[in-house]
Design an enzyme around this catalytic site. Structure first.
Site, mmCIF file in Angstrom:
data_model
loop_
_atom_site.group_PDB
_atom_site.id
_atom_site.type_symbol
_atom_site.label_atom_id
_atom_site.label_comp_id
_atom_site.label_asym_id
_atom_site.label_seq_id
_atom_site.Cartn_x
_atom_site.Cartn_y
_atom_site.Cartn_z
ATOM 1 N N GLU A 129 18.390 17.603 -44.282
ATOM 2 C CA GLU A 129 19.325 18.557 -43.676
ATOM 3 C C GLU A 129 18.744 19.154 -42.346
ATOM 4 O O GLU A 129 19.649 19.305 -41.336
ATOM 5 C CB GLU A 129 19.577 19.992 -44.657
ATOM 6 N N VAL A 159 13.074 23.951 -45.865
ATOM 7 C CA VAL A 159 12.417 24.714 -44.396
ATOM 8 C C VAL A 159 11.299 25.625 -45.068
ATOM 9 O O VAL A 159 11.161 25.996 -46.052
ATOM 10 C CB VAL A 159 13.404 25.575 -43.956
ATOM 11 N N GLY A 171 20.774 23.128 -49.927
ATOM 12 C CA GLY A 171 20.980 21.666 -50.139
ATOM 13 C C GLY A 171 20.057 21.223 -51.143
ATOM 14 O O GLY A 171 20.155 19.953 -51.664
#
Length: 523
Positions: free
Chosen positions: A299, A275, A393
């Site tokens: 994800e 992100v 992740g």
């Protein structure tokens, strides 16, 4: 039932309607000292009413001199209504597996809250294995409850399957803000098992569906249902700056080279990205790139990938959560039904599963806090001891991807700190899992290089000009004075040369003489 408002038609199971109550009443059912599994992944699909009511109850207890704290397990980061509210009233004894709330972070680094930073793919198996203790309560947001009692997941799946399976008691938040057209977009796989009974996960392309579109939950465990219509925390992304665009440009040039060399197919491999603005900048660059039918196995689906789907450049994306800006979330909610054949949301134990990541051959792109000249990456800690957010992740993807790329501006704090250092102060991703490092200065492809060659390439291609001379000097002196020459280091200086390099020049000159003596002694 004490709720006076009409019950939403999102609760279609008549037997469960009797369990609708207020958030305050539901929060009263959560005992002190318990472990609570809450839905939520990067600000999507988290409970929005019960945590606030629970925080109020905790605050009242603390005012009476009573200790009221719980363990909080989630999918990943959540939002101020959950992490922020509970951290503010000192209501969390333990937090896992990932967080990004400022108050939560402050309490962790002050030693007031325990924190377990864990690979996101490991959480479910840790819970099933009993390594984290008993899960007492699950608080899970859903988009609706079907007539047969099946639960319609909302904008994230995360660890919800595991929470519902393992918790002794369940509280549901039914959120009518979540678009009802989400129904059918999920793929919840119930085929995972513990060793020695595991079987291959049958995903061979991102669009494969191997599970069910609903979540199961024993209705006898459901002790409360709370209705809400509050939106996810949809933070607007800052437009990519010059550094982000430069990083994205280097990555796109690298892709073109890899396609030319035959190491990537003409339409690339499935993409994964963390992100942030740099990730969105890469996706924006892909809009104008000569690649079609792109896919993603990641994800989080954020604006950059969503825009690629909207434009037709990306054919399909698999994720565990939607993390969209307000404008993108509004558009998705308006047209969610149009994306059911282009997006699938899975449990994070599948979206982040090493077996699937390795099989699909992903291109993984993640951020970092600092990288060292040999390719080790710190993505979690400031100065080695203060947690920032967590590994999330990134480790799941970096270790198992076909291409493991880490991205960062070359400096931080308005140029005061170098993000390329002699030795990282905390290691999350070892040099063995880091293939490519990219800054706005350039790209270092570390594949097939020995440590000393890696160091030279990282300094030459990725370091900021302000700090490059210092890094050059460090490497030169390490090559001369380090007792071991496989990964040359001067350990007494590795963590101290920045930002005090110039101020310490006299001390370094004295150290040179000592280093000669020490090197001779080692010989």
């Amino acid at each position: 039932m004490s709720v006076s408002e009409p019950i939403s038609d999102r609760i279609r199971n008549t037997a469960l309607r009797s369990r609708v109550m207020s958030a305050r009443e539901a929060a009263a059912l959560i005992p002190k000292g318990c472990n609570v599994g809450m839905s939520g992944f990067t600000g999507a699909g988290y409970p929005k009413e019960v945590p606030l009511a629970l925080a109020e109850r905790m605050n009242e207890a603390h005012a009476r001199g009573e200790n009221f704290r719980i363990g909080v397990w989630t999918g990943a980061s959540t939002a101020p209504e959950l992490d922020g509210a509970l951290a503010k009233v000192d209501g969390m004894e333990l937090r896992l597996p990932y967080q990004s709330d400022p108050t939560c972070r402050k309490r962790i680094n002050a030693g007031e809250m325990e924190y377990i930073d864990i690979h996101l793919s490991h959480v479910a198996q840790f819970v099933w294995g009993g390594f984290l203790g008993k899960l007492d309560v699950a608080i899970v947001e859903v988009a609706g409850i079907r007539e047969d009692g099946m639960l319609i997941p909302s904008s994230s799946v995360g660890n919800n399957k595991t929470w519902l399976d393992r918790a002794e008691k369940v509280i549901l938040e039914v959120n009518s803000w979540q678009n009802s057209a989400l129904e059918g977009m999920h793929d919840v796989y119930y085929g995972t098992q513990l060793p020695p009974h595991r079987k291959p996960i049958p995903i061979v392309k991102p669009s494969d569906r191997i599970g069910e579109t609903y979540l199961h939950c024993d209705p006898e465990k459901i002790i409360a249902i709370v209705e809400t219509d509050k939106p996810d925390r949809n933070s607007a992304f800052t437009p990519p700056d010059a550094n982000s665009r430069a990083i994205a440009h280097h990555i796109l040039e690298f892709f073109a080279h890899e396609v030319k060399m035959g190491r990537l197919p003409k339409d690339l491999l499935p993409l994964q990205s963390g992100v942030g603005n740099v990730a969105n900048a890469v996706m924006e660059e892909l809009q104008a790139a000569p690649y079609e039918n792109l896919t993603a196995y990641t994800e989080v689906l954020q604006d950059g990938m969503f825009n690629l789907i909207r434009s037709g450049k990306m054919a399909f994306a698999s994720a565990t959560a939607l993390s969209l800006s307000p404008d993108a979330a509004e558009e998705f909610n308006r047209d969610a039904g149009l994306y059911r054949d282009k997006i699938v949301l899975r449990p994070q134990e599948i979206s982040n599963h090493p077996e699937v990541i390795r099989r699909l051959g992903l291109i993984a792109m993640n951020g970092l806090i600092e990288a060292d000249i040999y390719g080790n990456v710190n993505s979690t800690h400031i100065r080695g001891s203060s947690i920032m957010n967590g590994i999330g992740g990134s480790g799941d993807f970096a270790r198992n991807a076909w291409l493991s790329i880490f991205m960062t501006p070359s400096s931080a704090k308005n140029g005061a700190i170098s993000c390329i250092v002699p030795m990282v102060t905390h290691v999350d991703h070892t040099e063995h899992d880091v293939q490519v490092i990219v800054t706005e200065r350039g790209l270092a492809d570390l594949r097939g290089l020995s440590p000393k060659k890696r160091a030279r390439l990282v300094i030459d291609n990725c370091a900021h000009p302000t700090f490059k001379p210092a890094l050059d000097e460090y490497l030169e002196r390490a090559l001369k004075y380090s007792p071991g020459q496989h990964t040359p280091h001067i350990l007494d200086e590795a963590f101290t040369f920045l930002p005090n390099w110039q101020a310490n020049r006299e001390a370094r000159d004295a150290w040179k003489e000592d280093s000669v003596v020490q090197a001779d002694a080692w010989k």
